[in-house]
Write an enzyme that holds these catalytic residues in place. Structure first.
Site, PDB file in Angstrom:
ATOM      1  CE  LYS A  94      -4.277  -1.955   1.664  1.00  0.00           C
ATOM      2  NZ  LYS A  94      -3.904  -3.374   1.811  1.00  0.00           N
TER       3      LYS A  94
HETATM    4  C1  LIG Z   1      -4.542  -4.470   1.200  1.00  0.00           C
HETATM    5  C2  LIG Z   1      -3.764  -5.749   1.156  1.00  0.00           C
HETATM    6  C3  LIG Z   1      -4.096  -6.805   0.265  1.00  0.00           C
HETATM    7  C4  LIG Z   1      -5.300  -6.749  -0.654  1.00  0.00           C
HETATM    8  O1  LIG Z   1      -5.158  -5.810  -1.677  1.00  0.00           O
HETATM    9  P1  LIG Z   1      -6.431  -5.284  -2.493  1.00  0.00           P
HETATM   10  O2  LIG Z   1      -5.932  -4.217  -3.373  1.00  0.00           O
HETATM   11  O3  LIG Z   1      -7.391  -4.777  -1.434  1.00  0.00           O
HETATM   12  O4  LIG Z   1      -7.002  -6.449  -3.224  1.00  0.00           O
HETATM   13  C5  LIG Z   1      -3.272  -7.926   0.239  1.00  0.00           C
HETATM   14  N1  LIG Z   1      -2.207  -8.036   1.071  1.00  0.00           N
HETATM   15  C6  LIG Z   1      -1.862  -7.059   1.933  1.00  0.00           C
HETATM   16  C7  LIG Z   1      -0.694  -7.247   2.817  1.00  0.00           C
HETATM   17  C8  LIG Z   1      -2.618  -5.873   2.010  1.00  0.00           C
HETATM   18  O5  LIG Z   1      -2.273  -4.906   2.891  1.00  0.00           O
END
Ligand SMILES: *Cc1c(COP(=O)(O)O)cnc(C)c1O
Length: 462
Positions: free
Chosen positions: A112
């Protein structure tokens, strides 16, 4: 470049407006009205350039005249300067034909950061120019909140208020939110569950007097600028394995469908992607939907991959928009049906989805087994989310097509689950090894809208 809503009933916006608005007024999500193309020559020319330069070339056509080239280059440079790896998104080989794209070298150790760090700099540049301030409010079960705080700390034009459920986030996640000392950062521990935190944030957005008074803004995963930032690493990783002259497939640990949807955009731009594989944990609404055509939420069970524990996958609406032939009315209709329990994807739309996406799921034992097996075979320690991806990827390999699995978080972010599965302790990277010694600063709040709104008003008045 204009942005239109998936439900077709909201006015079109510029990149900057879509970024600052988040959700469209008709309840839909913003998408570019046409998808810019990269030719085979453009893609080949990405070989050997820095991550930042590739990011500039891939994203530039989407931002219109929001920033000059020099401004946009400077924004990208600031966004990725704090990453702990020169390649930003390095690719590791797991075995012959299977690669791991490490997206966890950002400041909060999860993918993220790629989107949030960029959006922080984009907000700051845009608001500084207009002389405005905004107040960013978000609810988090852990990863999003820490990434948002890290991205907005110390910026002049933004206050950031993050609500997390008291006592219900991991210690690493909590400390990432409570240890930044900047005055514009406000970590708030709310009495209740994540759903309570999220409901109070929604209430604040629906309280128009408050919303306009403090200039609320949101940066949740439906924000188009976040999706856009994630398109870049599909290009850089595919190019390093021979694109555009060779096809690659991707497996993506998926929750809200933002990360894998960025892969779909890369494919539409011209990147030769063979398959995009949706990997879910036991909360498998997306796998069930792609298998049966039925999209029906049936509750969330907590897992060791908590960032994928979702009931409703918000960015899936964007994929539905294309699957339904860009028919906003049809999308609006299925989203209405969702409010009363669920919907069936039409035969034509299901076929369109299956032309691009495969899917699979990993239960808790399969996830733990993937952590252990990958450690033993390749010496790579996976976080539980990435392990879901590796488990599903193994079932979707095709001869002659390299598979890239996205590693979405660092194992040290989920040390208990990783150690239980592998008997290996995952240490924090050196640059944040003092996380446990830094002073914490947090305000405990009750689950009470008026009290929360009063607190926010007081904080931003100072
Ligand atoms: C947010 C997240 C996901 C999922 O990603 P999306 O874009 O919501 O599908 C997977 N793994 C981790 C570690 C995350 O923080």
């Amino acid at each position: 470049m204009r942005y239109i809503s998936t439900r077709g009933q909201a006015p079109s916006l510029s990149f900057e407006e879509a970024m600052l608005t988040g959700l469209a007024r008709d309840g839909g999500l913003y998408l570019p009205e046409s998808i810019p193309q990269m030719s085979a020559g453009d893609i080949r020319a990405l070989e050997g350039v820095s991550y930042e330069e590739a990011a500039f070339r891939v994203m530039r056509p989407f931002i219109g005249d929001a920033f000059t080239d020099d401004e946009f280059r400077a924004i990208i440079a600031r966004a990725y300067a704090g990453f702990g790896h020169a390649a930003r998104a390095p690719l590791k080989q797991l075995d012959s034909g299977h690669f791991l794209l490490e997206l966890f070298h950002g400041p909060t150790l999860a993918f993220k950061d790629f989107a949030m760090q960029l959006i922080g700099q984009l907000f700051e540049a845009s608001l500084t120019r207009s002389g405005r301030r905004v107040c960013i409010v978000g609810a988090t079960s852990g990863d999003t909140g820490s990434a948002a705080i890290e991205a907005f700390r110390g910026l002049d034009a933004v206050d950031v208020f993050i609500f997390y459920p008291h006592g219900r986030v991991s210690e690493v996640q909590r400390r990432q939110m409570t240890t930044p000392a900047e005055a514009n950062v406000h970590a708030l521990a709310i009495d209740g569950h994540f759903d309570d935190a999220q409901a109070r944030v929604k209430d604040m957005f629906n309280d128009f007097e408050f919303r306009d008074g403090v200039r609320l803004a949101g940066v949740n995963s439906i924000n188009w600028a976040r999706v856009l930032a994630q398109v870049v690493y599909y290009f850089t990783s595919a190019v390093s394995l021979g694109a555009p002259d060779r096809k690659v497939s991707f497996t993506v640990p998926t929750g809200n469908f933002g990360d894998i949807f960025a892969g779909y955009i890369a494919k539409q731009m011209g990147l030769p992607i063979d398959r995009l594989v949706v990997a879910t944990n036991q909360n498998d609404i997306l796998h069930r939907c792609l298998s049966s055509g039925e999209y029906r939420p049936d509750g969330v069970a907590p897992t060791i991959s908590p960032s994928m524990d979702i009931q409703v996958s918000s960015n899936f609406e964007r994929a539905l928009y294309y699957a339904y032939g860009q028919d906003g009315r049809a999308v609006g209709q299925v989203m209405d049906e969702l409010k009363s329990g669920g919907f069936a994807v039409s035969q034509g739309a299901l076929q369109a989805l299956r032309e691009v996406f495969d899917s699979g799921r990993a239960g808790e034992d399969e996830t733990r087994a993937a952590i252990r097996a990958t450690w033993e075979r390749s010496g790579e320690l996976l976080c539980p989310h990435s392990a879901v991806g590796v488990h599903v990827a193994d079932a979707h390999r095709r001869p002659g097509v390299p598979m890239i699995t996205l590693a979405t978080a660092h194992p040290a972010k989920f040390p208990a689950a990783v150690e239980e599965a592998s008997d290996v302790h995952a240490p924090l990277p050196e640059r944040m090894a003092d996380l446990y010694d830094r002073a914490e600063r947090v305000t405990r709040v009750g689950n009470d809208l008026r009290a929360i709104e009063t607190l926010i008003k007081e904080r931003i008045a100072n």
